[in-house]
Scaffold this motif. Structure first.
Motif, PDB file in Angstrom:
ATOM      1  N   ALA A  60      70.607 -21.285  38.581  1.00  0.00           N
ATOM      2  CA  ALA A  60      69.529 -20.455  38.981  1.00  0.00           C
ATOM      3  C   ALA A  60      69.397 -19.297  38.127  1.00  0.00           C
ATOM      4  O   ALA A  60      68.361 -18.516  38.342  1.00  0.00           O
ATOM      5  CB  ALA A  60      69.860 -20.199  40.404  1.00  0.00           C
ATOM      6  N   LEU A  62      71.372 -16.823  38.114  1.00  0.00           N
ATOM      7  CA  LEU A  62      71.818 -15.538  38.947  1.00  0.00           C
ATOM      8  C   LEU A  62      73.040 -15.064  38.680  1.00  0.00           C
ATOM      9  O   LEU A  62      73.539 -14.003  39.361  1.00  0.00           O
ATOM     10  CB  LEU A  62      71.718 -15.881  40.500  1.00  0.00           C
ATOM     11  CG  LEU A  62      70.162 -16.232  41.096  1.00  0.00           C
ATOM     12  CD1 LEU A  62      70.253 -16.704  42.515  1.00  0.00           C
ATOM     13  CD2 LEU A  62      69.097 -15.188  40.727  1.00  0.00           C
ATOM     14  N   LYS A  99      64.235 -24.344  39.356  1.00  0.00           N
ATOM     15  CA  LYS A  99      65.026 -23.240  39.247  1.00  0.00           C
ATOM     16  C   LYS A  99      64.599 -22.341  40.223  1.00  0.00           C
ATOM     17  O   LYS A  99      65.345 -21.325  40.942  1.00  0.00           O
ATOM     18  CB  LYS A  99      64.852 -22.549  37.696  1.00  0.00           C
ATOM     19  CG  LYS A  99      65.425 -21.312  37.431  1.00  0.00           C
ATOM     20  CD  LYS A  99      65.652 -20.969  35.940  1.00  0.00           C
ATOM     21  CE  LYS A  99      66.359 -19.715  35.912  1.00  0.00           C
ATOM     22  NZ  LYS A  99      66.518 -19.497  34.480  1.00  0.00           N
ATOM     23  N   LYS A 100      63.150 -22.103  40.383  1.00  0.00           N
ATOM     24  CA  LYS A 100      62.690 -20.952  41.427  1.00  0.00           C
ATOM     25  C   LYS A 100      62.962 -21.279  42.829  1.00  0.00           C
ATOM     26  O   LYS A 100      63.418 -20.585  43.549  1.00  0.00           O
ATOM     27  CB  LYS A 100      61.108 -20.845  41.249  1.00  0.00           C
ATOM     28  CG  LYS A 100      60.527 -20.092  39.959  1.00  0.00           C
ATOM     29  CD  LYS A 100      61.014 -18.870  40.310  1.00  0.00           C
ATOM     30  CE  LYS A 100      59.825 -17.697  39.936  1.00  0.00           C
ATOM     31  NZ  LYS A 100      60.307 -16.493  39.876  1.00  0.00           N
ATOM     32  N   GLN A 103      66.717 -20.619  43.079  1.00  0.00           N
ATOM     33  CA  GLN A 103      66.757 -18.933  43.286  1.00  0.00           C
ATOM     34  C   GLN A 103      66.569 -18.447  44.732  1.00  0.00           C
ATOM     35  O   GLN A 103      67.368 -17.847  45.250  1.00  0.00           O
ATOM     36  CB  GLN A 103      65.774 -18.364  42.391  1.00  0.00           C
ATOM     37  CG  GLN A 103      66.494 -18.349  40.688  1.00  0.00           C
ATOM     38  CD  GLN A 103      65.284 -17.913  39.960  1.00  0.00           C
ATOM     39  OE1 GLN A 103      64.341 -17.571  40.226  1.00  0.00           O
ATOM     40  NE2 GLN A 103      65.887 -17.411  38.512  1.00  0.00           N
ATOM     41  N   THR A 104      65.421 -19.072  45.306  1.00  0.00           N
ATOM     42  CA  THR A 104      65.233 -18.564  46.765  1.00  0.00           C
ATOM     43  C   THR A 104      66.330 -19.012  47.612  1.00  0.00           C
ATOM     44  O   THR A 104      66.704 -18.472  48.572  1.00  0.00           O
ATOM     45  CB  THR A 104      63.500 -19.146  47.021  1.00  0.00           C
ATOM     46  OG1 THR A 104      62.711 -18.922  46.151  1.00  0.00           O
ATOM     47  CG2 THR A 104      63.349 -18.837  48.531  1.00  0.00           C
ATOM     48  N   THR A 107      69.508 -16.953  46.942  1.00  0.00           N
ATOM     49  CA  THR A 107      69.124 -15.359  47.302  1.00  0.00           C
ATOM     50  C   THR A 107      68.980 -15.488  49.064  1.00  0.00           C
ATOM     51  O   THR A 107      69.442 -14.105  49.402  1.00  0.00           O
ATOM     52  CB  THR A 107      68.002 -14.580  46.642  1.00  0.00           C
ATOM     53  OG1 THR A 107      66.915 -15.339  46.744  1.00  0.00           O
ATOM     54  CG2 THR A 107      68.361 -14.622  45.134  1.00  0.00           C
TER      55      THR A 107
END
Length: 185
Positions: A60, A62, A99-100, A103-104, A107
Motif C-alpha cells: 500500500a 504506507l 493500492k487505493k 490503503q483505505t 488506514t
C-alpha cells in the motif's frame, strides 16, 4: 491481570536468578521482542504473526508513513485475522491496481494519536459504555470493554478483540487484534 502476570514472572525469575529486564521492557509479539526505541514498521517486520500485515503495508506504500514521527495507534490484525477473510481477498488486495482500496483498509486500523488501553478504557467509561474511534482512513470504529478486553466494531459489524494491548513503539503504540476491520462496504 497483565500486571499480576508480569509481577509473578519477575518474582519467579528473581528467585531463579534470571535477568528479566528485557522481558519487562520489551514485550513479545509474534515471538519477537518489541523495542520502544524502534518504530512501528521496524518492530512489526520481526513478528511472525504479522507477516501479512507487513506485506500489505508495503504494497500500500504506507511503510514510510508508519515509520514517521506519529504518534500513531495501530490496531494490528494477525495473519490468522487476514486468513479469516473470504478466500482470495488478501491476494486481490495486494495487487497493484488495488493500492487505493488497500490503503483505505489499512488506514482504518490507524488512529493519529498514541492511545494506550487505559486511555481507551477511560473514553469508554466517559461515553457510558461505547466510544467512537475515528481513524485516519475515515472509518469510525466503536470501542467498548467486555470482560476486561477492549472490543472494536467496524462499520460493517465485524468485531475484533484486542488480544495484546499496549505494545509501545517509538512513534506510538500497537494493539494486536484478531479480526481485520473493514471500511463501510
Amino acid at each position: 491481570m497483565k500486571d499480576a502476570f508480569r509481577a509473578l514472572t519477575l518474582a519467579a525469575a528473581a528467585v531463579a536468578g534470571v535477568a528479566t529486564v528485557a522481558y519487562a521492557a520489551n514485550p513479545q509479539v509474534g515471538g519477537a521482542p518489541m523495542y520502544t526505541n524502534k518504530n512501528i514498521v521496524e518492530n512489526a517486520v520481526n513478528s511472525k504473526d504479522h507477516t501479512t500485515l507487513v506485506a500489505a503495508v508495503k504494497a500500500a506504500g504506507l511503510a514510510g508513513t508508519l515509520q514517521g514521527e506519529g504518534p500513531f495507534t495501530v490496531f494490528a490484525p494477525t495473519n490468522e485475522a487476514f486468513a479469516a477473510l473470504p478466500a482470495g481477498t488478501v491476494d486481490s488486495l495486494l495487487k497493484p491496481n488495488m493500492k487505493k482500496t488497500l490503503q483505505t483498509v489499512l488506514t482504518c486500523h490507524v488512529v493519529s494519536a498514541k492511545a494506550m488501553s487505559s486511555a481507551i478504557e477511560g473514553m469508554i467509561a466517559d461515553d457510558g459504555g461505547k466510544h467512537v474511534v475515528p481513524t485516519i482512513g475515515g472509518c469510525d470504529l466503536i470501542a467498548w470493554e467486555k470482560d476486561g478486553i477492549i472490543m472494536l466494531e467496524d462499520e460493517n459489524g465485524n468485531v475484533a478483540s484486542v488480544t495484546q494491548p499496549d505494545v509501545e513503539q517509538s512513534n506510538g503504540v500497537i494493539h494486536v487484534i484478531d479480526t481485520v476491520l473493514l471500511p463501510k462496504s
